[in-house]
Design a protein around this motif. Sequence first.
Motif, PDB file in Angstrom:
ATOM      1  N   LEU A  93       0.828  -1.203   0.000  1.00 40.14           N
ATOM      2  CA  LEU A  93       0.000   0.000   0.000  1.00 40.14           C
ATOM      3  C   LEU A  93       0.864   1.256   0.000  1.00 40.14           C
ATOM      4  O   LEU A  93       0.593   2.206  -0.742  1.00 40.14           O
ATOM      5  N   ILE A  94       1.917   1.255   0.806  1.00 38.14           N
ATOM      6  CA  ILE A  94       2.827   2.402   0.846  1.00 38.14           C
ATOM      7  C   ILE A  94       3.556   2.555  -0.487  1.00 38.14           C
ATOM      8  O   ILE A  94       3.728   3.672  -0.993  1.00 38.14           O
ATOM      9  N   ALA A  95       3.946   1.454  -1.101  1.00 42.42           N
ATOM     10  CA  ALA A  95       4.627   1.512  -2.406  1.00 42.42           C
ATOM     11  C   ALA A  95       3.689   2.077  -3.473  1.00 42.42           C
ATOM     12  O   ALA A  95       4.115   2.846  -4.338  1.00 42.42           O
ATOM     13  N   HIS A  96       2.421   1.714  -3.408  1.00 40.46           N
ATOM     14  CA  HIS A  96       1.456   2.183  -4.410  1.00 40.46           C
ATOM     15  C   HIS A  96       1.061   3.644  -4.194  1.00 40.46           C
ATOM     16  O   HIS A  96       1.087   4.441  -5.127  1.00 40.46           O
ATOM     17  N   PHE A  97       0.676   4.006  -2.987  1.00 41.05           N
ATOM     18  CA  PHE A  97       0.177   5.347  -2.695  1.00 41.05           C
ATOM     19  C   PHE A  97       1.281   6.338  -2.332  1.00 41.05           C
ATOM     20  O   PHE A  97       1.086   7.539  -2.461  1.00 41.05           O
ATOM     21  N   GLY A  98       2.417   5.841  -1.870  1.00 40.62           N
ATOM     22  CA  GLY A  98       3.457   6.710  -1.330  1.00 40.62           C
ATOM     23  C   GLY A  98       3.245   6.844   0.168  1.00 40.62           C
ATOM     24  O   GLY A  98       2.111   6.793   0.653  1.00 40.62           O
ATOM     25  N   ARG A  99       4.320   7.007   0.887  1.00 36.24           N
ATOM     26  CA  ARG A  99       4.242   7.080   2.351  1.00 36.24           C
ATOM     27  C   ARG A  99       3.370   8.252   2.809  1.00 36.24           C
ATOM     28  O   ARG A  99       2.528   8.118   3.694  1.00 36.24           O
ATOM     29  N   GLY A 100       3.557   9.426   2.206  1.00 34.90           N
ATOM     30  CA  GLY A 100       2.793  10.606   2.620  1.00 34.90           C
ATOM     31  C   GLY A 100       1.298  10.422   2.433  1.00 34.90           C
ATOM     32  O   GLY A 100       0.504  10.705   3.332  1.00 34.90           O
ATOM     33  N   LYS A 101       0.901   9.948   1.264  1.00 37.77           N
ATOM     34  CA  LYS A 101      -0.518   9.758   0.988  1.00 37.77           C
ATOM     35  C   LYS A 101      -1.105   8.660   1.875  1.00 37.77           C
ATOM     36  O   LYS A 101      -2.221   8.793   2.372  1.00 37.77           O
TER      37      LYS A 101
END
Length: 144
Positions: A93-101
């Motif tokens: 999920l972090i890889a897909h959305f990015g850590r910030g998002k």
Amino acid sequence: MKHQSEKPLAPYSFSRCFNAQCAKAETCLHRLAAVRDTPEYPSIRVINPLCIPADSSKCPYFQSAQKAHVAWGISHLLDDVPYKYLHTLKNRLIAHFGRGKYYRFYREESYLSSDDQAYIRSIFRQYNIQGEPAFDSYSEEYSW
């Protein structure tokens, strides 16, 4: 809950349309933004009236004012995920959305669109996780 279900105005960067004679004015988000504006912003973006076609029914700037069904919050999203998949799922999920998002979703600072929800659902299915992803709440929002 940190979000508002009914925003009083459009974001600063969203263009407003002041063409009241437009055939689609009642259902256009740009027109709605102009009508609902407040004096909060001393300057705003406006669609140039010279660029609006004479036949306003074919306006290239039209954007439907239909609200979208969105989800808020993922604080309990991974509660029922088996431990062996927990870190892998979170990392995907972090890889897909990015850590910030990802953390804006977590803190309910940003909503999850229907596409975001569908992506999470597909990841759950890939790992054979039964049931629907658990989002904290839902609301209807304009797609500014």
